[in-house]
Design an enzyme around this catalytic site. Structure first.
Site, PDB file in Angstrom:
ATOM      1  N   GLN A 145       1.321  -0.684  -0.085  1.00  0.00           N
ATOM      2  CA  GLN A 145       0.275  -0.314  -0.044  1.00  0.00           C
ATOM      3  C   GLN A 145       0.736   0.709  -0.394  1.00  0.00           C
ATOM      4  O   GLN A 145       2.242   1.826   0.437  1.00  0.00           O
ATOM      5  CB  GLN A 145      -1.099   0.215   1.535  1.00  0.00           C
ATOM      6  CG  GLN A 145      -2.106  -1.134   1.219  1.00  0.00           C
ATOM      7  CD  GLN A 145      -2.458  -1.305   2.080  1.00  0.00           C
ATOM      8  OE1 GLN A 145      -1.958  -0.650   3.868  1.00  0.00           O
ATOM      9  NE2 GLN A 145      -3.871  -1.270   2.378  1.00  0.00           N
TER      10      GLN A 145
ATOM     11  N   GLY B  99      26.724  11.439  -8.657  1.00  0.00           N
ATOM     12  CA  GLY B  99      25.635  10.646 -10.180  1.00  0.00           C
ATOM     13  C   GLY B  99      24.491  11.729 -10.312  1.00  0.00           C
ATOM     14  O   GLY B  99      23.863  11.163 -11.296  1.00  0.00           O
TER      15      GLY B  99
ATOM     16  N   ASP C 150      21.287   7.523 -20.710  1.00  0.00           N
ATOM     17  CA  ASP C 150      22.669   7.881 -19.624  1.00  0.00           C
ATOM     18  C   ASP C 150      24.343   8.523 -20.321  1.00  0.00           C
ATOM     19  O   ASP C 150      24.694   8.830 -20.185  1.00  0.00           O
ATOM     20  CB  ASP C 150      23.563   6.945 -19.480  1.00  0.00           C
ATOM     21  CG  ASP C 150      21.771   5.690 -18.636  1.00  0.00           C
ATOM     22  OD1 ASP C 150      21.390   6.593 -18.153  1.00  0.00           O
ATOM     23  OD2 ASP C 150      21.950   4.676 -18.517  1.00  0.00           O
TER      24      ASP C 150
ATOM     25  N   SER D 235      14.637   3.829  -6.184  1.00  0.00           N
ATOM     26  CA  SER D 235      14.843   5.316  -7.290  1.00  0.00           C
ATOM     27  C   SER D 235      13.709   6.413  -6.872  1.00  0.00           C
ATOM     28  O   SER D 235      13.146   6.406  -6.419  1.00  0.00           O
ATOM     29  CB  SER D 235      14.264   4.763  -8.283  1.00  0.00           C
ATOM     30  OG  SER D 235      14.271   5.560  -9.538  1.00  0.00           O
TER      31      SER D 235
ATOM     32  N   GLN E  80      20.080  12.698 -17.302  1.00  0.00           N
ATOM     33  CA  GLN E  80      19.983  11.221 -17.901  1.00  0.00           C
ATOM     34  C   GLN E  80      18.218  11.806 -18.727  1.00  0.00           C
ATOM     35  O   GLN E  80      17.505  11.339 -19.334  1.00  0.00           O
ATOM     36  CB  GLN E  80      20.637  10.031 -18.231  1.00  0.00           C
ATOM     37  CG  GLN E  80      20.210   9.640 -16.766  1.00  0.00           C
ATOM     38  CD  GLN E  80      19.106   9.319 -16.592  1.00  0.00           C
ATOM     39  OE1 GLN E  80      17.861   8.512 -17.339  1.00  0.00           O
ATOM     40  NE2 GLN E  80      18.406   9.503 -14.703  1.00  0.00           N
TER      41      GLN E  80
ATOM     42  N   SER F 209      13.436   8.476  -9.393  1.00  0.00           N
ATOM     43  CA  SER F 209      12.883   8.316 -10.785  1.00  0.00           C
ATOM     44  C   SER F 209      11.594   9.690 -11.218  1.00  0.00           C
ATOM     45  O   SER F 209      10.906   9.944 -11.194  1.00  0.00           O
ATOM     46  CB  SER F 209      12.805   7.996 -11.932  1.00  0.00           C
ATOM     47  OG  SER F 209      14.144   7.184 -12.218  1.00  0.00           O
TER      48      SER F 209
ATOM     49  N   MET G   3      26.881   2.271  -3.745  1.00  0.00           N
ATOM     50  CA  MET G   3      25.145   2.642  -3.841  1.00  0.00           C
ATOM     51  C   MET G   3      24.286   1.413  -2.382  1.00  0.00           C
ATOM     52  O   MET G   3      24.727  -0.041  -1.880  1.00  0.00           O
ATOM     53  CB  MET G   3      24.253   1.637  -5.025  1.00  0.00           C
ATOM     54  CG  MET G   3      23.159   1.600  -4.941  1.00  0.00           C
ATOM     55  SD  MET G   3      22.515   1.592  -7.375  1.00  0.00           S
ATOM     56  CE  MET G   3      21.979  -0.528  -6.590  1.00  0.00           C
TER      57      MET G   3
ATOM     58  N   ALA H 270      28.486   7.396 -10.840  1.00  0.00           N
ATOM     59  CA  ALA H 270      27.776   7.337 -11.126  1.00  0.00           C
ATOM     60  C   ALA H 270      26.636   6.533 -10.223  1.00  0.00           C
ATOM     61  O   ALA H 270      25.037   7.499 -10.796  1.00  0.00           O
ATOM     62  CB  ALA H 270      27.368   5.654 -12.282  1.00  0.00           C
TER      63      ALA H 270
ATOM     64  N   LYS I 168      19.327  -2.925 -18.429  1.00  0.00           N
ATOM     65  CA  LYS I 168      19.163  -2.436 -20.082  1.00  0.00           C
ATOM     66  C   LYS I 168      20.475  -3.045 -21.280  1.00  0.00           C
ATOM     67  O   LYS I 168      20.243  -1.914 -21.797  1.00  0.00           O
ATOM     68  CB  LYS I 168      20.317  -1.604 -19.176  1.00  0.00           C
ATOM     69  CG  LYS I 168      19.720  -0.068 -18.157  1.00  0.00           C
ATOM     70  CD  LYS I 168      21.392   0.847 -18.029  1.00  0.00           C
ATOM     71  CE  LYS I 168      20.280   1.716 -17.118  1.00  0.00           C
ATOM     72  NZ  LYS I 168      21.322   2.850 -16.347  1.00  0.00           N
TER      73      LYS I 168
HETATM   74  P1  NAP Z   1      24.923  -3.190 -14.835  1.00  0.00           P
HETATM   75  O1  NAP Z   1      24.811  -3.217 -16.349  1.00  0.00           O
HETATM   76  O2  NAP Z   1      24.239  -4.391 -14.020  1.00  0.00           O
HETATM   77  O3  NAP Z   1      26.923  -3.190 -13.840  1.00  0.00           O
HETATM   78  C1  NAP Z   1      26.684  -3.710 -13.318  1.00  0.00           C
HETATM   79  C2  NAP Z   1      28.786  -3.781 -13.068  1.00  0.00           C
HETATM   80  O4  NAP Z   1      28.848  -2.822 -11.523  1.00  0.00           O
HETATM   81  C3  NAP Z   1      29.033  -4.391 -13.410  1.00  0.00           C
HETATM   82  O5  NAP Z   1      30.396  -3.756 -13.646  1.00  0.00           O
HETATM   83  C4  NAP Z   1      29.434  -5.014 -12.577  1.00  0.00           C
HETATM   84  O6  NAP Z   1      30.588  -5.605 -12.481  1.00  0.00           O
HETATM   85  C5  NAP Z   1      29.774  -3.867 -11.384  1.00  0.00           C
HETATM   86  N1  NAP Z   1      29.336  -4.818 -10.356  1.00  0.00           N
HETATM   87  C6  NAP Z   1      27.984  -4.900  -9.785  1.00  0.00           C
HETATM   88  N2  NAP Z   1      29.050  -5.895  -8.313  1.00  0.00           N
HETATM   89  C7  NAP Z   1      30.326  -5.508  -8.102  1.00  0.00           C
HETATM   90  C8  NAP Z   1      30.771  -5.604  -7.246  1.00  0.00           C
HETATM   91  N3  NAP Z   1      30.702  -6.114  -5.659  1.00  0.00           N
HETATM   92  N4  NAP Z   1      31.949  -5.484  -7.044  1.00  0.00           N
HETATM   93  C9  NAP Z   1      32.721  -5.449  -8.633  1.00  0.00           C
HETATM   94  N5  NAP Z   1      32.022  -4.755  -9.487  1.00  0.00           N
HETATM   95  C10 NAP Z   1      30.939  -4.861  -9.319  1.00  0.00           C
HETATM   96  O7  NAP Z   1      24.778  -1.822 -13.804  1.00  0.00           O
HETATM   97  P2  NAP Z   1      24.638  -0.755 -14.686  1.00  0.00           P
HETATM   98  O8  NAP Z   1      23.442  -0.216 -15.360  1.00  0.00           O
HETATM   99  O9  NAP Z   1      25.682   0.140 -15.531  1.00  0.00           O
HETATM  100  O10 NAP Z   1      24.880   0.540 -13.622  1.00  0.00           O
HETATM  101  C11 NAP Z   1      26.063   0.508 -12.640  1.00  0.00           C
HETATM  102  C12 NAP Z   1      25.577   1.791 -11.395  1.00  0.00           C
HETATM  103  O11 NAP Z   1      25.418   3.113 -12.017  1.00  0.00           O
HETATM  104  C13 NAP Z   1      24.629   1.224 -10.503  1.00  0.00           C
HETATM  105  O12 NAP Z   1      25.109   2.501  -9.145  1.00  0.00           O
HETATM  106  C14 NAP Z   1      23.566   2.539 -11.046  1.00  0.00           C
HETATM  107  O13 NAP Z   1      22.280   3.208 -10.199  1.00  0.00           O
HETATM  108  C15 NAP Z   1      24.205   3.823 -11.344  1.00  0.00           C
HETATM  109  N6  NAP Z   1      23.844   4.307 -12.777  1.00  0.00           N
HETATM  110  C16 NAP Z   1      23.513   6.033 -11.861  1.00  0.00           C
HETATM  111  C17 NAP Z   1      22.853   6.433 -13.482  1.00  0.00           C
HETATM  112  C18 NAP Z   1      22.445   7.922 -13.498  1.00  0.00           C
HETATM  113  O14 NAP Z   1      21.586   8.494 -13.760  1.00  0.00           O
HETATM  114  N7  NAP Z   1      23.404   8.711 -12.246  1.00  0.00           N
HETATM  115  C19 NAP Z   1      22.004   6.029 -14.462  1.00  0.00           C
HETATM  116  C20 NAP Z   1      22.607   4.607 -14.511  1.00  0.00           C
HETATM  117  C21 NAP Z   1      23.344   3.527 -13.479  1.00  0.00           C
HETATM  118  P3  NAP Z   1      30.675  -7.466 -13.287  1.00  0.00           P
HETATM  119  O15 NAP Z   1      30.436  -7.331 -15.300  1.00  0.00           O
HETATM  120  O16 NAP Z   1      32.049  -8.397 -12.418  1.00  0.00           O
HETATM  121  O17 NAP Z   1      29.338  -8.120 -12.451  1.00  0.00           O
END
Ligand code: NAP
Length: 527
Positions: free
Chosen positions: A212, A475, A330, A244, A482, A246, A429, A452, A293
Site C-alpha cells: 500500500q 551521480g 545515460d 529510485s 539522463q 525517478s 549504492m 554514477a 538495460k
Molecule cells: P549493470 O549493467 O548491472 O552493471 C553493473 C556493473 O557493476 C558491472 O560492471 C559489475 O561488474 C559491477 N559490479 C556489481 N557489483 C560489483 C561488486 N560487488 N564489485 C565490483 N563490481 C561490481 O548496472 P548499470 O546499469 O551499469 O549501473 C551501474 C551503477 O550506475 C548503478 O549503481 C546505477 O544506479 C548507476 N547508474 C546511475 C545513473 C545515473 O543517472 N546517475 C544511470 C545509470 C546507472 P561485473 O561485470 O563483474 O558483474
C-alpha cells in the site's frame, strides 16, 4: 472518481479516531475502520464513539483470521458488530464472500439504504486467471453485493494486467487490488481502470496489506486525482526499484507541463514478458535500469544508433504503430556532467570537449560503464576500462579501441597525472553504502572523480575523493541530465512540451543545486 480510502489499524478507539482525523487532513476520502485491530473491542460501546469521532465517511471491516485479519472469534459476534454499525448509519460494511450468504441471512436481507455492502475476496498467494477472476466477480454479485472487492497477490508484475482486464469489463462498482510491491500499479492506476477505491496509508507503520502506498504518495507523487482512462502510463522497470527517485522527478515534471501521464516504479522480473503483457498504446514509455538495460536491446524493434553501439538501452518508447524504439540517455547525461565537472557549467557546449585527449578510467562494464566508455571515446578521450569480470573489460575496451585493466590493478594504476575516474559499478549504492571501487590512497592520482551512483548523493567514493582534494561530480548530475533526455522522449511530439520540459528540468536542476532544500524530490535525494 476513485476514492482514496485510508485503512485505520490502531489498537485503541482513541487512536483510531485520531488517525481518522489525520486521514481527513491528509486528503483521504473515506476511512476503513478495522475493528479486528482494536484490543478489547466492545461493539455497543466503541462503535458510536468511532463513528461519531470520524470526520470522513466510514467503511467498517471486522476481518477474521481465516481471511488475513486479526479476529479469532465466531461469525455471529462479528455479524452483530457489523449490524450495529449499519444501524448507526455507517456508509459501507465489508463482509467476506465465504460468509456473505450467512451474513445476508443474519440481517434478513435488510440493510439501511445508505449503507453499501462490499463483499470481498482475498488471495494472499497469487492472482488467478482472468476467467477465475471473472467467475469470482459473478459469485460476489450473486450474493447481493453493492460493491465487488477482490484483492490478490502479484508474484510477477504481469499478474496485475489480469486484474485490470476484469475491472474494465465489470458491470458493477469494483475494487480490484493486487497486493505486494509488484502490485503497486493496481493501486495507483485504479482510477484509470475504473476502480471504486484504492487504499492509501497514513504512514509505513499503519499498513493493512502489503504494497500500500501512502496517501501523500498517491496525491503528491502520483497526482492520482488527475489519473483517468486516458492517462498514459510511464515508468521505471528495474529490480530493485524502490530506491529510485525517478518517479518523484518525472511526475513533478509531468505535472508542471500538464502532460496527462503518470510515472510508476515497476518491479519487474522479465522485461520481455512485461513489454508483451502491457502492450496497449497507453503504456507508452519506460525507463529501464538494473538489470534490464542490456536485455532491452533485444526487446526493441528499432534502436537509436548510439544506443545500439553501446549495447544498452535506458529508455523505451512505444510508438503509435506499436513498435518499441530504444534510446540511451545515460551517455549524454554522464558525459555532459563530467564535462561540466571539469570545466564548470556549460563546458559541454564548447567546440572541443574538455575530455578530448584526457585519460579516463571507467570502472564497470555494464550499462552505465558502456555508456560512459563510448561517450568518452566519442569525445576524444583515451579510455581505460576496469571491471570485476575482466573479460567484460576486455570486450568493452576492444569495442571502443581502449585499454582493459583488472580491478585489482586499479590501486596502483598511475600512468600519468591528471586522470579522470568514473565509477559505473553499483559499489557504494544504497543499501551497501560502504562499498567503493578503489582504495582512498589511490584517489590522489585523479583530477576529477565521477560516481554514477546517485543514492546516496554523496557516496563513500566521492567523500573520500573530496577528502583527498579531488574535484568530484555526483551521480545526481548524470541522473538529472539522463532524466531530461528521457522526459523529452516521453513527451516528444506534443506541441510545446519538448520546449517546456527542457525548461522545467533545467529549472529543477538549477534549484536543486543552488537552493538545495527547495524541491520536494531533492529532499528525498539527500537520504
Ligand atoms: P549493470 O549493467 O548491472 O552493471 C553493473 C556493473 O557493476 C558491472 O560492471 C559489475 O561488474 C559491477 N559490479 C556489481 N557489483 C560489483 C561488486 N560487488 N564489485 C565490483 N563490481 C561490481 O548496472 P548499470 O546499469 O551499469 O549501473 C551501474 C551503477 O550506475 C548503478 O549503481 C546505477 O544506479 C548507476 N547508474 C546511475 C545513473 C545515473 O543517472 N546517475 C544511470 C545509470 C546507472 P561485473 O561485470 O563483474 O558483474
Amino acid at each position: 472518481m476513485t476514492l482514496i480510502c485510508v485503512p485505520l489499524v490502531a489498537r485503541t478507539v482513541e487512536e483510531m479516531v485520531a488517525d481518522a482525523v489525520a486521514a481527513a487532513a491528509a486528503g483521504g476520502d473515506l476511512v476503513e475502520i478495522r475493528l479486528d485491530f482494536i484490543e478489547g473491542f466492545r461493539p455497543r460501546e466503541h462503535l458510536p464513539l468511532l463513528l461519531r469521532g470520524c470526520p470522513l465517511p466510514a467503511l467498517v471491516t471486522y476481518r477474521p483470521n481465516w481471511e488475513g485479519g486479526q479476529y479469532e472469534g465466531d461469525d455471529t459476534t462479528r455479524f452483530e458488530a457489523l449490524h450495529i454499525a449499519m444501524e448507526l448509519g455507517v456508509d459501507y460494511v465489508d463482509v467476506e464472500l465465504k460468509v456473505a450468504d450467512k451474513f445476508m441471512n443474519f440481517i434478513s436481507g435488510n440493510k439501511p439504504e445508505k449503507c453499501k455492502l462490499i463483499v470481498s475476496s482475498h488471495n494472499y498467494e497469487y492472482t488467478p486467471s482472468c476467467e477465475e477472476l471473472a467467475n469470482l466477480v459473478a459469485s460476489i454479485q450473486a450474493v447481493g453485493a453493492d460493491i465487488v472487492k477482490i484483492a490478490t497477490t502479484a508474484k510477477d508484475i504481469v499478474d496485475v494486467s489480469r486484474m485490470f482486464q476484469v475491472m474494465v469489463h465489470c458491470q458493477v462498482p469494483m475494487i480490484g487490488l493486487v497486493m505486494s510491491e509488484k502490485g503497486l500499479m493496481s493501486r495507483v492506476l485504479a482510477p484509470k481502470f475504473g476502480g471504486y477505491l484504492t487504499f492509501g496509508i497514513l504512514n509505513a507503520a499503519k499498513t493493512s496489506a502489503s504494497g500500500q502506498p501512502t496517501v501523500e504518495e498517491l496525491l503528491e507523487i502520483y497526482n492520482i486525482r488527475r489519473i483517468g482512462p486516458d492517462t498514459k502510463v510511464l515508468g521505471l522497470i528495474a529490480n530493485p526499484v524502490k530506491q529510485s527517485k525517478s518517479p518523484i522527478l518525472h511526475n513533478k515534471c509531468l505535472q508542471s507541463v500538464g502532460y496527462n501521464a503518470v510515472y510508476l516504479p515497476l518491479l519487474g522480473d522479465n522485461l520481455a514478458s512485461f513489454l508483451e503483457t502491457y502492450s496497449s498504446p497507453d503504456f507508452s514509455g519506460f525507463s529501464c535500469s538494473l538489470p534490464f538495460k542490456v536485455d532491452a536491446v533485444q526487446c526493441c524493434d528499432e534502436h537509436d544508433p548510439v544506443a545500439k553501439s553501446i549495447g544498452a538501452i535506458n529508455t523505451i518508447i512505444r510508438r503509435p504503430d506499436g513498435k518499441l524504439v530504444g534510446y540511451n540517455t545515460d551517455y549524454i547525461g554522464a558525459i555532459s556532467a563530467i564535462e561540466d565537472g571539469i570545466g564548470g557549467p556549460g563546458s559541454k557546449d564548447a567546440a572541443i570537449s574538455l575530455l578530448a585527449g584526457r585519460l579516463i578510467v571507467v570502472v564497470g562494464a555494464g550499462g552505465a560503464g558502456k555508456a560512459i566508455a563510448y561517450g568518452a571515446k566519442e569525445k576524444g578521450a583515451r579510455v581505460v576500462v576496469a571491471n570485476r569480470t575482466y573479460e567484460k573489460a576486455v570486450s568493452l575496451a576492444n569495442a571502443i579501441g581502449g585499454q582493459a585493466l583488472r580491478l585489482a590493478d586499479l590501486e596502483t594504476f598511475r600512468p600519468e597525472e591528471g586522470m579522470i575516474l568514473a565509477n559505473a559499478t553499483s559499489l557504494g549504492m544504497y543499501p551497501n553504502i560502504d562499498g567503493t571501487p578503489i582504495p582512498k590512497k589511490s584517489l590522489s592520482f585523479y583530477n576529477v572523480v565521477f560516481d554514477a551512483v546517485y543514492a546516496p548523493k554523496v557516496t563513500r567514493l566521492l567523500r573520500e575523493a573530496e577528502e583527498c582534494g579531488v574535484k568530484v561530480v555526483s551521480g545526481v548530475e548524470m541522473f538529472i541530465r539522463q532524466a531530461m533526455g528521457q522526459f523529452e522522449h516521453f513527451t516528444g511530439g506534443i506541441e510545446g512540451v519538448m520546449f517546456s520540459s527542457a525548461l522545467v528540468l533545467n529549472s529543477l536542476h538549477a534549484k536543486c543545486f543552488n537552493i538545495s532544500d527547495y524541491l520536494y524530490f531533492l529532499q528525498l535525494l539527500k537520504a
